[in-house]
Design a protein around this motif. Structure first.
Motif, PDB file in Angstrom:
ATOM      1  N   SER A  33       0.843  -1.192   0.000  1.00 58.74           N
ATOM      2  CA  SER A  33       0.000   0.000   0.000  1.00 58.74           C
ATOM      3  C   SER A  33       0.886   1.252   0.000  1.00 58.74           C
ATOM      4  N   ALA A  51      -2.303  -4.497  -4.298  1.00 60.93           N
ATOM      5  CA  ALA A  51      -2.545  -5.942  -4.324  1.00 60.93           C
ATOM      6  C   ALA A  51      -3.927  -6.285  -4.859  1.00 60.93           C
ATOM      7  N   ASP A  52      -4.931  -5.483  -4.535  1.00 62.53           N
ATOM      8  CA  ASP A  52      -6.291  -5.810  -4.981  1.00 62.53           C
ATOM      9  C   ASP A  52      -6.503  -5.565  -6.471  1.00 62.53           C
ATOM     10  N   GLN A  53      -5.516  -5.007  -7.177  1.00 56.67           N
ATOM     11  CA  GLN A  53      -5.624  -4.778  -8.614  1.00 56.67           C
ATOM     12  C   GLN A  53      -4.688  -5.668  -9.439  1.00 56.67           C
ATOM     13  N   ASP A  56      -6.304  -8.119 -12.107  1.00 57.64           N
ATOM     14  CA  ASP A  56      -6.898  -7.370 -13.218  1.00 57.64           C
ATOM     15  C   ASP A  56      -5.841  -6.768 -14.130  1.00 57.64           C
ATOM     16  N   ASP A  84       2.041 -11.947   1.459  1.00 59.10           N
ATOM     17  CA  ASP A  84       0.961 -11.291   0.742  1.00 59.10           C
ATOM     18  C   ASP A  84       1.070 -11.500  -0.769  1.00 59.10           C
ATOM     19  N   LEU A  88      -1.058 -14.257  -4.697  1.00 57.14           N
ATOM     20  CA  LEU A  88      -1.268 -13.579  -5.983  1.00 57.14           C
ATOM     21  C   LEU A  88      -0.423 -14.221  -7.080  1.00 57.14           C
TER      22      LEU A  88
END
Length: 133
Positions: A33, A51-53, A56, A84, A88
């Motif tokens: 972040s 990380a949340d992207q 995509d 983390d 992914l």
């Protein structure tokens, strides 16, 4: 009946191997972040993608994929401690990106590494250009 998929290549790389991988064309992706980068410092030359992207942006064919993302892309995911980025990386490989890896130990391991400056070739070229002027 549910089945498990296995990664198609090794998932992790050691911090001391990051410099040579970057110089050979791998692209570092900092998944931390902004708050974590502000606190612990940036990874020079890395793309900062939350990380949340990641899925995509790095899986070819998705609506928000980076133009440079394809099945032959070599990504090095760098998280805080590696945990983390591991999941992914597994998802990227399972989705057809076998060149995805994560840095074991994450940015914390890079900070402790003997190779204190694992930078990509494009960053070294930029430094050379700046120092020449």
């Amino acid at each position: 009946r549910p089945t498990s998929a296995y990664p198609v290549a090794p998932l992790s790389v050691a911090a001391h191997d990051v410099g040579s991988l970057l110089r050979s064309g791998a692209v570092a992706i900092d998944i931390r972040s902004q708050q974590e980068r502000d606190r612990d410092g940036i990874v020079l030359g890395a793309l900062a993608i939350p990380a949340d992207q990641i899925l995509d942006r790095l899986i070819p064919g998705s609506r928000e994929t980076l133009r440079c993302a394809d099945a032959s892309s070599r990504w090095l995911l760098i998280g805080v401690d590696g945990h983390d980025a591991e999941m992914l990386t597994w998802h990227l490989q399972a989705a057809g990106v076998p060149g995805a890896r994560f840095v074991a130990g994450g940015q914390m391991a890079l900070a402790r590494s003997a190779d204190r400056r694992p930078v990509a070739g494009h960053t070294e070229r930029e430094w050379s250009m700046f120092s020449a002027h």
